[in-house]
Design a protein around this motif. Structure first.
Motif, short mmCIF file in Angstrom:
data_model
loop_
_atom_site.label_atom_id
_atom_site.label_comp_id
_atom_site.label_asym_id
_atom_site.label_seq_id
_atom_site.Cartn_x
_atom_site.Cartn_y
_atom_site.Cartn_z
N SER A 1 -4.96 0.90 -1.42
CA SER A 1 -5.34 -0.50 -1.31
C SER A 1 -6.22 -0.97 -2.47
O SER A 1 -6.20 -2.13 -2.84
CB SER A 1 -6.03 -0.75 0.03
OG SER A 1 -7.04 0.21 0.22
N THR B 1 -2.10 2.98 4.04
CA THR B 1 -2.29 2.27 2.79
C THR B 1 -3.40 2.97 2.02
O THR B 1 -4.54 2.58 2.03
CB THR B 1 -2.66 0.81 3.05
OG1 THR B 1 -1.72 0.29 3.97
CG2 THR B 1 -2.61 -0.01 1.78
N GLY C 1 1.48 -1.72 0.52
CA GLY C 1 1.20 -2.92 1.31
C GLY C 1 2.35 -3.90 1.40
O GLY C 1 2.18 -5.04 1.84
N PRO D 1 -2.21 -6.99 2.61
CA PRO D 1 -1.40 -5.76 2.61
C PRO D 1 -0.91 -5.35 4.00
O PRO D 1 -1.62 -5.49 5.00
CB PRO D 1 -2.36 -4.70 2.06
CG PRO D 1 -3.40 -5.46 1.32
CD PRO D 1 -3.54 -6.78 2.03
#
Lengths: 290, 758
Positions: B8, B5, B712, B705
């Motif tokens: 984020s 991720t 996510g 997420p």
């Protein structure tokens, strides 16, 4: 072998419709078609002749005067319940008419179809009987008048003979302090078939005592049934707990339903009583308010 | 691609917006083409002929009279398909029980449920085909049907399949049996756990077989051509599956088959299997003409795969402070006529939302004379959840605890182990519980005959294989193509993810669903996997396109590739080359012919896992004590979406799952007569909720997420049907004082229970 071919006729006069129906065995009247076409799809097969009656002026006319309502048999449900005068004079009948099928179906479905289909669960029929309605029948021998309560003789069976069709309904004007109500129980809120239906029409005197009553149940017997004991229980006093519970007990006793996928005997009998009470209360309040 | 991720903290520009779905206009104007809307010149109409018995040996089928009917062009039975052997052992989770699948299409040795197809006819018209079907003569040896778990397990039960043994763990079963498989999960010390408990609650629960209830009946058009290739147009969740399965069941080389998916009017798992296509292909081959097959509604109910009916037994032990210490669960699921109920998934999901140190879970897959079940939205999980959430509610009542607090106290968190072994990664269960508790509905006062119920649930969600191709148009707009039929608005979600990466407006991205020859393999639209997995392929392909765009810009600006950054739809020179300025995507696209040719990139993914989705539902309902009729007054769905790509469609999934679950809880059920005939094969008496039955279902999207997806994303389609059965039952308990152990809670059952309670 080829697909069966049906003939389609759309006469503009009652006599022509009668002649067509008399001449061809198995010919079917088509007004809304909301039962007929479904039955065909379910495998009943196409009739040899469709007689579409919607172009006959008398079958689509609506006349309302001091005697009451005279209405053509091909008038669709939506036209009936959207009529303000009909709604105010027979609110229960309008309610019942508004419960048939769904909004889309109501643009085509008719009282005559609801009656002639002769389902024990027809919504308009108990309400019509409660209001004392009469069906006008035309046939090879002329016209005759049949009380709606005498019209159906069993599931799928009516008093109609070959060549006959319903052309009009007559609904007598209610008295000064009179009104009606129709309630049905379904598991959903719409698009369903009555597990039990109850139509009640009451006439009161100026003091609020019930002078006359008609109590009619649907879906608890081979045809819609009047419940004389419930009617008697309601007459002679203002509506009170005692008369209501006697009427409910009478309806429960009179109900003679079957066990099927829509409800058990015990459930239907109990609900027949509950709906009798509730419909009577609504009809009473409406009659008082008039 | 990197699956971390890495975004984020990213500020999204397109993700989270709510563009109109690309198929919306055609659908509301009636122009969209569904399975039954395709035809070809000379197409024949094909129909199945179905068994009048729920359980009967087929001794002989004589089709000669049917074949002589004018207008009939082909008649087939199982004999027209190459026989695939039955296997009485599971082919494993990834395997395919081809022998069983083929016998679902056309019964061979036995008819195993009422409505089981045993022949098919193709004729000039449907009427002729139906009529000819009636002339097929069959010698049956009628056998007693097995119509419930109890009947299947009885000592003298008729055995559906000679040679069927019980696989798996659990108590040994001798000889031929109707139990195909037993699944066991155990942890801790069950006896010690219950001995340690201050309070034990237990109950037996029962749910009926229910159908997905998709509005569009199955339909297909198949053209077997003279050159040996075949074309199929059909409504399906998985065109690639239709291709391979149709090939396997008809003995055809899959590469000769092209499948074009139509728009689809609902599937919910039920349009993953094939029913019509192999028969239509065999008919088309035999007749030398295209064959169209369209099921009636009645056939959909009788002849396609619903989900299991069940019997369950659960015992829960807790300390007086509410801590769960022990659980003993048995799940018996009807598989229909062949193995394959979702009992395994139910074993995995039912207790996993909660920390319970000592547990034993036994699941049994049981064959009965009913249609073979198919996937239905979070298969198995709602059924098990009904038992677990009902007893948690009992526990909360006995302890005088708020039902959300009790769940919060025992909720699984990141690092906690699911009952089937693995540890959960980051999950949003506690966050959803807290959001539900904070919602205004939870504080709304209730009146007489009203009740409130809470339930939670989870679904794994799937990854599986997906492919995507992104191409740039000369005006700088883009096309994104995948092989996943759009059921819940996935075209819009694919367009949003592509637009987000490219830094252009979503209106400039056109998404499309390809046929099986025009795009790389995609597993079905199912398992809540498309926005997650296919979305990752789209993001990856788009990032490759951006690399091409940067390279072209570097050439155009005469700088090193490293000096070009992609910012909001522009190639921007940086790193000391900033005096060279920037070029918008439109200019790069216009000149791509001169800088290296069209820009196209494809990507594929095969993520082994996905981010689990947790949901919490709150149901407020009112019961009419004189009739047993109930009405849902308010309904809240709170669920962790990880990241909502298109919030409207996320909310739509929440509402749709809740609506289906409410129907399951209150009115839906198959009704069988004693001979195993379905009595309510239509929407009149198989009561899914209609619009007026439900309030506007409120939704809250929680976003914790999922680290496996670049933005996510977690799948959201299935979790929403897991909690409703428990939520409605708990509301019913609150309103009436009666605990309902059997679904549906239809008016006659409710009134019966109320009178029993008096």
């Amino acid at each position: 072998m080829s697909a069966p071919v049906s003939r389609f006729e759309a006469p503009t006069e009652v006599e022509a419709a009668v002649a067509l129906l008399a001449e061809e065995e198995g010919a079917r009247v088509l007004s809304g078609g909301t039962d007929l076409l479904v039955q065909m799809r379910l495998g009943a097969g196409a009739p040899p002749l469709f007689v579409d009656v919607k172009r006959i002026p008398r079958l689509t006319a609506v006349r309302l005067d001091s005697n009451g309502l005279r209405i053509g048999a091909a008038v669709p449900a939506a036209e009936i319940y959207e009529n303000d005068e009909i709604r105010s004079l027979w609110p229960g009948l309008a309610e019942a008419t508004d419960l048939i099928g769904s909004t889309q179906i109501q643009g085509r479905a008719t009282w005559s179809g609801n009656l002639c289909n002769a389902s024990p669960a027809a919504d308009a029929v108990p309400a019509l009987i409660a209001c004392g309605a009469t069906a006008v029948v035309a046939g090879p021998k002329g016209e005759r008048r049949v009380a709606v309560e005498d019209f159906t003789t069993g599931p799928g069976k009516t008093v109609l003979e070959r060549g006959e069709l319903v052309i009009e309904f007559e609904v007598p004007a209610p008295a000064v302090h009179a009104s009606d109500a129709y309630l049905r129980l379904i598991p959903r809120t719409e698009m369903d078939i009555a597990v039990v239906g109850a139509g009640v029409a009451l006439t009161l005197d100026a003091a609020g005592t019930v002078e006359s009553a008609r109590v009619v149940l649907g879906a608890v017997a081979p045809t819609a049934i009047r419940v004389p004991d419930a009617e008697a229980a309601l007459v002679g006093s203002p509506l009170g707990d005692e008369s209501l519970s006697a009427a409910a007990a009478a309806s429960t006793a009179a109900a003679n339903p079957i066990d099927d996928k829509r409800g058990t005997v015990a459930y239907r009998k109990k609900i027949a009583g509950v709906l009798t009470t509730r419909a009577a209360k609504v009809a009473y309040e409406r009659a008082q308010a008039r | 691609m990197s699956a971390a991720t890495d975004d984020s903290n990213r500020k999204f520009k397109q993700i989270g917006s709510r563009p109109i779905r690309h198929d919306g206009l055609d659908k509301v104007t009636g122009r969209a083409r569904f399975g039954a809307d395709f035809t070809l010149p000379g197409a024949l109409q094909g129909v199945f002929v179905r068994s009048p018995y729920a359980h009967a040996k087929i001794l002989k089928i004589d089709t000669s009279k049917a074949e002589k009917v004018p207008g009939v062009k082909a008649v087939i039975t199982a004999e027209d398909l190459p026989e695939l052997p039955m296997s009485w052992v599971s082919q494993g989770p990834a395997g395919v029980d081809s022998g069983a699948n083929q016998r679902v299409i056309l019964a061979r040795e036995k008819a195993l449920y009422h409505g089981h197809a045993f022949a098919a006819v193709a004729a000039a018209t449907r009427e002729i085909a139906v009529e000819a079907g009636r002339l097929i003569e069959v010698e049956w040896e009628v056998l007693p049907p097995v119509l419930s778990v109890d009947q299947a397990l009885a000592e003298d039960a008729p055995i559906l399949h000679e040679g069927q043994k019980t696989e798996g763990a659990g108590p040994p079963v001798e000889g031929d049996t109707n139990i195909t498989n037993q699944i066991v999960f155990e942890g801790g010390d069950l006896d010690a756990g219950f001995a340690d408990a201050d309070l034990v609650v237990e109950g037996e629960f029962e749910t009926p077989m229910v159908h997905q209830g998709y509005i569009e009946p199955h339909a297909c058009l198949v053209n077997a051509r003279e050159d040996g290739t075949s074309e199929i147009w059909c409504a399906t969740q998985g065109p690639f599956g239709v291709k391979t399965e149709t090939a396997t069941l008809t003995g055809t080389d899959p590469q000769t088959i092209k499948v074009t998916p139509s728009e689809i009017g609902g599937g919910f798992g039920g349009k993953i299997p094939v029913y019509l296509e192999p028969a239509a292909l065999a008919l088309s081959r035999k007749a030398g003409r295209p064959v169209k097959m369209t099921m009636t509604r009645e056939e959909v109910f009788r002849g396609t795969g619903p989900t299991s009916g069940s019997k369950m037994k659960l015992k829960l032990g807790a300390k007086s402070d509410g801590t769960l210490v022990a659980a003993d669960l048995r799940l018996d699921f009807e598989a229909g006529c062949f193995r394959g109920s979702p009992v395994g998934a139910a074993c995995m999901t039912t207790l996993s939302p909660y920390v319970i140190p000592n547990f034993r879970i036994l699941g049994r897959d049981i064959v009965v004379n009913k249609p073979r079940v198919a996937a239905y939205r979070a298969p198995g999980a709602p059924i098990g959840s009904f038992a677990a959430e009902s007893l948690l509610d009992e526990l909360a009542r006995k302890l005088g605890r708020d039902p959300i607090d009790l769940r919060l106290q025992n909720a699984i968190e990141e690092g906690g182990r699911a009952k089937y072994g693995p540890k959960f990664g980051p999950i949003g269960f506690k966050e959803t519980l807290e959001a539900a508790k904070a919602h205004p509905q939870y504080k709304t006062a209730l009146e007489g005959n009203q009740g409130r119920g809470v339930a939670a649930g989870f679904w794994f969600n799937a990854g599986m294989q997906s492919s995507a191709t992104v191409s740039v148009n000369p005006d700088g707009s883009a096309v994104v193509r995948t092989g996943n039929p759009d059921i819940g608005g996935s075209r819009a979600s694919m367009a949003l993810m592509c637009a987000e990466e490219l830094g252009i407006d979503v209106a400039r991205v056109r998404p499309m669903v390809g046929d099986t020859d025009s795009v790389g393999h995609c597993d079905p639209t199912g398992g809540s996997r498309v926005t997650y997995a296919t979305g990752m392929a789209v993001i990856d392909a788009t990032r490759q396109v951006i690399d091409h765009l940067r390279a072209r810009a570097a050439t155009m600006l005469d700088v090193e590739l490293d000096s070009i950054e992609w910012q909001d739809g522009n190639a921007v020179a940086v790193n000391g080359a900033s005096d060279k300025g920037s070029i918008p995507i439109e200019d790069i696209a216009r000149k791509m012919g001169a800088t290296g040719g069209p820009i196209v990139a494809s990507a594929s993914v095969s993520p082994p896992a996905a981010g689990p989705g947790f949901g919490v539902h709150v149901c407020d309902l009112e019961v009419d004590p004189e009739t047993g009729v109930s009405r849902v007054l308010r309904y809240l769905v709170v669920q962790d979406a990880g990241k909502a790509i298109h919030p409207t469609f996320v909310e739509g999934q929440y509402q749709g799952g809740a609506a289906q679950g409410i129907g399951w809880a209150l009115n839906e059920e198959y009704l069988w007569d004693e001979e195993g005939k379905v009595e309510n094969a239509g929407f009149l008496d198989y009561r899914v909720p209609v619009a007026s039955d439900l309030p506007m279902i409120d939704t809250v999207i929680v976003e914790v997420p999922n680290p496996l997806h670049p933005y996510g994303v977690r799948g959201v389609g299935e979790t929403p049907i897991v909690p409703p059965l428990g939520a409605v039952a708990n509301a019913m308990r609150d309103a009436t004082g009666v605990r309902f152990h059997r679904l549906p809670m239809s008016p006659p059952r409710v009134l019966d229970a109320l009178e029993g309670a008096e």
